[in-house]
Design a protein around this motif. Structure first.
Motif, PDB file in Angstrom:
ATOM      1  N   PRO A  75       6.798   7.726  -5.807  1.00  0.00           N
ATOM      2  CA  PRO A  75       7.901   7.705  -6.769  1.00  0.00           C
ATOM      3  C   PRO A  75       7.354   7.779  -8.191  1.00  0.00           C
ATOM      4  CG  PRO A  75       8.111   5.931  -5.157  1.00  0.00           C
ATOM      5  CD  PRO A  75       6.720   6.474  -5.039  1.00  0.00           C
ATOM      6  N   PRO A  76       8.173   8.164  -9.142  1.00  0.00           N
ATOM      7  CA  PRO A  76       7.720   8.253 -10.537  1.00  0.00           C
ATOM      8  C   PRO A  76       7.165   6.917 -11.026  1.00  0.00           C
ATOM      9  CG  PRO A  76       9.870   9.267 -10.280  1.00  0.00           C
ATOM     10  CD  PRO A  76       9.569   8.597  -8.987  1.00  0.00           C
ATOM     11  N   GLY A  77       5.948   6.939 -11.558  1.00  0.00           N
ATOM     12  CA  GLY A  77       5.336   5.750 -12.118  1.00  0.00           C
ATOM     13  C   GLY A  77       4.835   4.736 -11.116  1.00  0.00           C
ATOM     14  N   LYS A  78       4.849   5.102  -9.837  1.00  0.00           N
ATOM     15  CA  LYS A  78       4.412   4.156  -8.807  1.00  0.00           C
ATOM     16  C   LYS A  78       3.285   4.746  -7.979  1.00  0.00           C
ATOM     17  CE  LYS A  78       8.900   1.866  -8.382  1.00  0.00           C
ATOM     18  NZ  LYS A  78       9.973   1.432  -7.439  1.00  0.00           N
ATOM     19  N   GLU A  79       2.695   3.904  -7.130  1.00  0.00           N
ATOM     20  CA  GLU A  79       1.602   4.361  -6.279  1.00  0.00           C
ATOM     21  C   GLU A  79       2.141   5.079  -5.037  1.00  0.00           C
ATOM     22  OE1 GLU A  79      -1.699   0.908  -7.397  1.00  0.00           O
ATOM     23  OE2 GLU A  79      -0.914   1.081  -5.371  1.00  0.00           O
ATOM     24  N   ARG A  80       1.279   5.879  -4.456  1.00  0.00           N
ATOM     25  CA  ARG A  80       1.634   6.577  -3.223  1.00  0.00           C
ATOM     26  C   ARG A  80       1.768   5.564  -2.090  1.00  0.00           C
ATOM     27  NH1 ARG A  80      -1.600  12.031  -1.909  1.00  0.00           N
ATOM     28  NH2 ARG A  80      -1.039  12.241  -4.117  1.00  0.00           N
ATOM     29  N   GLU A  81       2.769   5.749  -1.246  1.00  0.00           N
ATOM     30  CA  GLU A  81       3.018   4.826  -0.139  1.00  0.00           C
ATOM     31  C   GLU A  81       3.291   5.600   1.149  1.00  0.00           C
ATOM     32  OE1 GLU A  81       6.478   2.574  -1.302  1.00  0.00           O
ATOM     33  OE2 GLU A  81       7.825   4.269  -1.061  1.00  0.00           O
ATOM     34  N   LEU A  82       2.961   4.965   2.266  1.00  0.00           N
ATOM     35  CA  LEU A  82       3.216   5.562   3.569  1.00  0.00           C
ATOM     36  C   LEU A  82       4.700   5.473   3.892  1.00  0.00           C
ATOM     37  CD1 LEU A  82       2.163   6.733   6.281  1.00  0.00           C
ATOM     38  CD2 LEU A  82       1.922   4.373   7.053  1.00  0.00           C
ATOM     39  N   VAL A  83       5.282   6.587   4.327  1.00  0.00           N
ATOM     40  CA  VAL A  83       6.683   6.624   4.729  1.00  0.00           C
ATOM     41  C   VAL A  83       6.808   6.571   6.250  1.00  0.00           C
ATOM     42  CG1 VAL A  83       8.805   7.989   4.695  1.00  0.00           C
ATOM     43  CG2 VAL A  83       7.315   7.949   2.677  1.00  0.00           C
ATOM     44  N   ALA A  84       6.100   7.459   6.930  1.00  0.00           N
ATOM     45  CA  ALA A  84       6.190   7.520   8.386  1.00  0.00           C
ATOM     46  C   ALA A  84       4.943   8.198   8.929  1.00  0.00           C
ATOM     47  CB  ALA A  84       7.433   8.289   8.827  1.00  0.00           C
ATOM     48  N   ARG A  85       4.573   7.810  10.145  1.00  0.00           N
ATOM     49  CA  ARG A  85       3.376   8.361  10.775  1.00  0.00           C
ATOM     50  C   ARG A  85       3.652   8.601  12.246  1.00  0.00           C
ATOM     51  NH1 ARG A  85      -0.998   4.579   9.724  1.00  0.00           N
ATOM     52  NH2 ARG A  85      -1.685   5.918   7.998  1.00  0.00           N
ATOM     53  N   ILE A  86       3.083   9.664  12.772  1.00  0.00           N
ATOM     54  CA  ILE A  86       3.159   9.923  14.203  1.00  0.00           C
ATOM     55  C   ILE A  86       1.735  10.090  14.712  1.00  0.00           C
ATOM     56  CG2 ILE A  86       3.568  12.412  13.840  1.00  0.00           C
ATOM     57  CD1 ILE A  86       5.376  12.222  16.411  1.00  0.00           C
ATOM     58  N   ILE A  87       1.403   9.299  15.746  1.00  0.00           N
ATOM     59  CA  ILE A  87       0.037   9.237  16.261  1.00  0.00           C
ATOM     60  C   ILE A  87       0.002   9.844  17.652  1.00  0.00           C
ATOM     61  CG2 ILE A  87      -1.851   7.685  16.920  1.00  0.00           C
ATOM     62  CD1 ILE A  87      -0.688   5.684  14.888  1.00  0.00           C
ATOM     63  N   SER A  88      -0.982  10.692  17.868  1.00  0.00           N
ATOM     64  CA  SER A  88      -1.167  11.326  19.181  1.00  0.00           C
ATOM     65  C   SER A  88       0.123  11.983  19.659  1.00  0.00           C
ATOM     66  CB  SER A  88      -1.652  10.309  20.224  1.00  0.00           C
ATOM     67  OG  SER A  88      -2.893   9.770  19.832  1.00  0.00           O
ATOM     68  N   GLY A  89       0.905  12.467  18.723  1.00  0.00           N
ATOM     69  CA  GLY A  89       2.099  13.235  19.042  1.00  0.00           C
ATOM     70  C   GLY A  89       3.308  12.460  19.471  1.00  0.00           C
ATOM     71  N   SER A  90       3.202  11.108  19.626  1.00  0.00           N
ATOM     72  CA  SER A  90       4.365  10.400  20.136  1.00  0.00           C
ATOM     73  C   SER A  90       4.586   9.000  19.569  1.00  0.00           C
ATOM     74  CB  SER A  90       4.263  10.291  21.666  1.00  0.00           C
ATOM     75  OG  SER A  90       3.089   9.574  22.022  1.00  0.00           O
ATOM     76  N   ILE A  91       3.565   8.314  19.150  1.00  0.00           N
ATOM     77  CA  ILE A  91       3.718   6.939  18.641  1.00  0.00           C
ATOM     78  C   ILE A  91       4.092   7.013  17.169  1.00  0.00           C
ATOM     79  CG2 ILE A  91       2.596   4.730  18.284  1.00  0.00           C
ATOM     80  CD1 ILE A  91       0.628   5.574  20.542  1.00  0.00           C
ATOM     81  N   THR A  92       5.235   6.419  16.828  1.00  0.00           N
ATOM     82  CA  THR A  92       5.730   6.517  15.458  1.00  0.00           C
ATOM     83  C   THR A  92       5.785   5.159  14.772  1.00  0.00           C
ATOM     84  OG1 THR A  92       8.025   6.363  16.215  1.00  0.00           O
ATOM     85  CG2 THR A  92       7.106   8.562  15.978  1.00  0.00           C
ATOM     86  N   THR A  93       5.520   5.163  13.475  1.00  0.00           N
ATOM     87  CA  THR A  93       5.678   3.971  12.653  1.00  0.00           C
ATOM     88  C   THR A  93       6.376   4.376  11.367  1.00  0.00           C
ATOM     89  OG1 THR A  93       3.501   4.263  11.624  1.00  0.00           O
ATOM     90  CG2 THR A  93       3.599   2.851  13.567  1.00  0.00           C
ATOM     91  N   TYR A  94       7.120   3.414  10.789  1.00  0.00           N
ATOM     92  CA  TYR A  94       7.896   3.683   9.594  1.00  0.00           C
ATOM     93  C   TYR A  94       7.754   2.553   8.581  1.00  0.00           C
ATOM     94  CZ  TYR A  94      10.322   7.100  12.523  1.00  0.00           C
ATOM     95  OH  TYR A  94      10.619   8.153  13.345  1.00  0.00           O
ATOM     96  N   ALA A  95       7.874   2.915   7.314  1.00  0.00           N
ATOM     97  CA  ALA A  95       7.999   1.889   6.283  1.00  0.00           C
ATOM     98  C   ALA A  95       9.333   1.169   6.471  1.00  0.00           C
ATOM     99  CB  ALA A  95       7.949   2.531   4.899  1.00  0.00           C
TER     100      ALA A  95
END
Length: 115
Positions: free
Chosen positions: A40-60
């Protein structure tokens, strides 16, 4: 090595939807995880979502229940479906891929949520 190219950003009204795409090329078999980050403007980069090995998902926590990450193996593409968008989702969104010995970033795509 792996290269990733993100696309799909734009201007949307609050409550609207967008879908981001991240196309991977190169040594696809070496990819362990793909993810979307945002800055976001003026802020640090952050993780939104990740998919691991094509199927395991994590979200902020801030996007759970609103965003969905998925992968189309036939197209070597990861998607981020963003629904119920809020002004605070406004940011530059970056695609990322990592595996053994590499970490690759896309060029960033702007998402603006505003009426």
């Amino acid at each position: 090595q792996v290269q990733v190219v993100g696309s799909g950003g734009g201007l949307v009204q609050p409550g609207g939807s967008l879908r981001l795409s991240c196309a991977a090329s190169g040594n696809i078999a070496s990819i362990y995880a793909m993810a979307w980050y945002r800055q976001p403007p003026g802020k640090e980069r952050e993780l939104v979502a990740r998919i691991i090995s094509g199927s395991i998902t994590t979200y902020a926590d801030s996007v759970k229940g609103r965003f969905t990450i998925s992968r189309d193996n036939a197209k070597n593409t990861v998607y981020l479906q963003m629904d119920s968008l809020k002004p605070e989702d406004t940011a530059v969104y970056y695609c990322h891929a990592n595996g053994a010995g590499f970490s690759s970033w896309g060029q960033g795509t702007q998402v603006t949520v505003s009426s």
